[in-house]
Enzyme design. Structure first.
Site, PDB file in Angstrom:
ATOM      1  CB  ILE A  38      -0.915  -0.030   1.242  1.00 14.85           C
ATOM      2  CG1 ILE A  38      -1.939  -1.158   1.069  1.00 14.85           C
ATOM      3  CG2 ILE A  38      -1.610   1.314   1.451  1.00 14.85           C
ATOM      4  CD1 ILE A  38      -2.741  -1.458   2.295  1.00 14.85           C
ATOM      5  CG  ASP A  39       0.376   4.405  -3.027  1.00 19.33           C
ATOM      6  OD1 ASP A  39      -0.586   4.647  -2.268  1.00 19.33           O
ATOM      7  OD2 ASP A  39       0.340   4.623  -4.251  1.00 19.33           O
ATOM      8  CB  SER A  40       2.733   7.532   1.083  1.00 15.79           C
ATOM      9  OG  SER A  40       2.891   8.141  -0.192  1.00 15.79           O
TER      10      SER A  40
END
Lengths: 80, 412
Positions: A38-40
């Protein structure tokens, strides 16, 4: 007040909605970044939805500390 | 210098969700124009209640999570790019080696307007619910390089990502820059195209105020009528077109199917007026002639022009005159915006693809709604039925607000 299991399943639904990860994969020991990829940007979306769902505040400095799903569940449980 | 060949194509348009269905619907004389869905048309009492909306919603085609991270303009670009990439035989399974060196692969995809629906929706959220409801994806969703950048992520292109912005000439300009990059030998493959999804209150209002849109609300399918005496403006459309362009040597070495050659290009500018075309058509003519010259051909070789003709009173006649002056009175014309409206940044890409298919298949689609040709248009425009015709070369024209003129020349 939601209990631990309810928070975990509620959080898993949010992760599924935002990042398309099957709810069964969202378990306490998983790291958001390393295991669930999961990215920022998605983390911000997940945090806002979790705030609404559980009636908590997750400030940015706290969000950065929530490495695993379990970290998030405990934080929500303590602060709801 | 190397030839630039087309090995794959994709599209999603008001006529169809892919290139084949778009081409078939165009040849069948269908219209993609209808009444605009969306409460905002009535809310703002806009005098234009028609547009050419997509035949297939991109959210029906793209994976859900990928789609929710994209503006609609990015979604249509991605749909067309995925089709083109697979069509070119370049798609590989995860873990498989790529068929083209990523550092020799570039993306050139532009949009005329950018992520305007995201901008409007998110501004509404900021106003109604405050900062925390604004998506962290707003900037990548509205930035005009978003479609190209997302495609580069999808196919792993590391040889450069570029996003020309020249309004309604954008899609054709992307092809032209791809041609330059490939001719210079900088890369082996370019995924090039244009995309637009700007059927939104502010865009429609702006075009209305500029007096450019047809108001034929009672007969939407008859509203876009390039070269016809009854024309009263263009119909706003949405969609995308993407071509996979390669150096011929590279395409042949990998055994790719070649659908045609982008043999020449012309990019010029008018420096005349911010929205109006130069009435002398000098810039348009130079673009067409540059396309002919860079292809090493003569104007007499160009049997067909796929026109920009948007169905505006001034523009259509200006283009016809420019064609006649630059190429002569022999080219046979068509104007696909009659069927699918004006795709703005996507127009040149989809219409370039149509010109390519006309050369490949030897058939020119008819211009829908052309019932009474404007006497000031002194050229042969295909109407009624498509016309079978062997073509050596076809030119596609795209012109944009800002004085941009882009011409592409396709051969077999």
């Amino acid at each position: 007040m939601a209990d631990t299991a309810e928070i975990l399943s509620g959080l898993a639904e949010i992760v599924e909605e935002v990042a398309g990860i099957d709810t069964a994969e969202v378990t306490a020991e998983k790291s958001f970044v390393d295991d669930l990829d999961i990215d920022s940007l998605s983390m911000v979306e997940i945090a806002v939805q979790a705030e609404d769902k559980f009636g908590v505040k997750i400030p940015d400095d706290q969000l950065a500390e929530l490495k695993t799903v379990g970290d998030a569940v405990s934080y929500i449980e303590k602060n709801q | 210098m190397t030839d630039v060949v087309v090995t794959g194509y994709g599209a999603t348009t008001p006529l169809g969700g892919d290139a084949a269905s778009t081409w078939d619907a165009l040849l069948a004389g269908k219209s993609g124009v209808g009444h605009t869905t969306g409460e905002w048309v009535e809310k703002h009492d806009l005098p234009v209640k028609i547009s050419a909306q997509l035949a297939v919603e991109p959210t029906e085609v793209l994976p859900r999570v990928q789609a929710r991270r994209m503006d609609r303009a990015e979604q249509v670009a991605m749909v067309a790019a995925r089709e083109a990439w697979a069509h070119a035989g370049l798609a590989v399974e995860k873990g498989e080696d790529p068929k083209v060196d990523p550092t020799r692969l570039a993306v050139i995809v532009g949009t005329g307007i950018g992520g305007v629906t995201t901008l409007l929706d998110q501004d509404d959220l900021l106003e109604s619910d405050g900062l925390r409801k604004v998506s962290p994806l707003v900037v990548p969703m509205l930035m005009p390089n978003g479609p190209a950048a997302l495609i580069s992520l999808e196919i792993g292109a590391k040889g450069g990502v570029h996003s020309p912005a020249s309004a309604c000439a954008t899609g054709a300009e992307a092809m032209a820059w791809a041609w330059r990059l490939l001719k210079a030998g900088e890369v082996d493959v370019v995924v090039a195209g244009g995309a637009e999804a700007c059927i939104a209150p502010i865009t429609v209002a702006g075009f209305v105020q500029a007096r450019t849109l047809s108001q034929r609300n009672d007969a939407p399918q008859e509203a876009s009528r390039p070269f016809d005496t009854g024309r009263d403006g263009f119909v706003l459309g949405e969609g995308a077109g993407v071509l996979v362009l390669e150096r011929r040597e590279f395409a042949e070495a990998r055994g790719a199917t070649v659908h045609g050659t982008l043999a020449g290009i012309g990019l010029t500018s008018d420096a005349y007026h911010i929205t109006g075309p130069d009435p002398e058509g000098g810039g348009q003519g130079r673009a067409m002639l540059n396309a002919v010259r860079t292809a090493g051909l003569e104007p007499s070789d160009v049997g067909h022009v796929n026109c920009h003709a948007t169905s505006t009173v001034v523009g259509d006649v200006g283009e016809a005159n420019a064609i006649k002056k630059a190429l002569g009175d022999h080219p046979v014309l068509t104007a696909p915006k009659a069927s699918m409206g004006h795709l703005v940044g996507g127009a040149g890409a989809v219409e370039g693809l149509i010109a390519l298919l006309s050369v490949r298949d030897g058939i020119i689609p008819a211009t829908l709604n052309l019932e009474d040709k404007d006497p000031k248009v002194d050229l042969d425009v295909v109407a009624g039925e498509p016309r079978k015709m062997e073509l050596t070369a076809a030119v596609n024209n795209s012109f944009g607000f800002g004085g941009h003129n882009a011409s592409l020349l396709f051969t077999k």
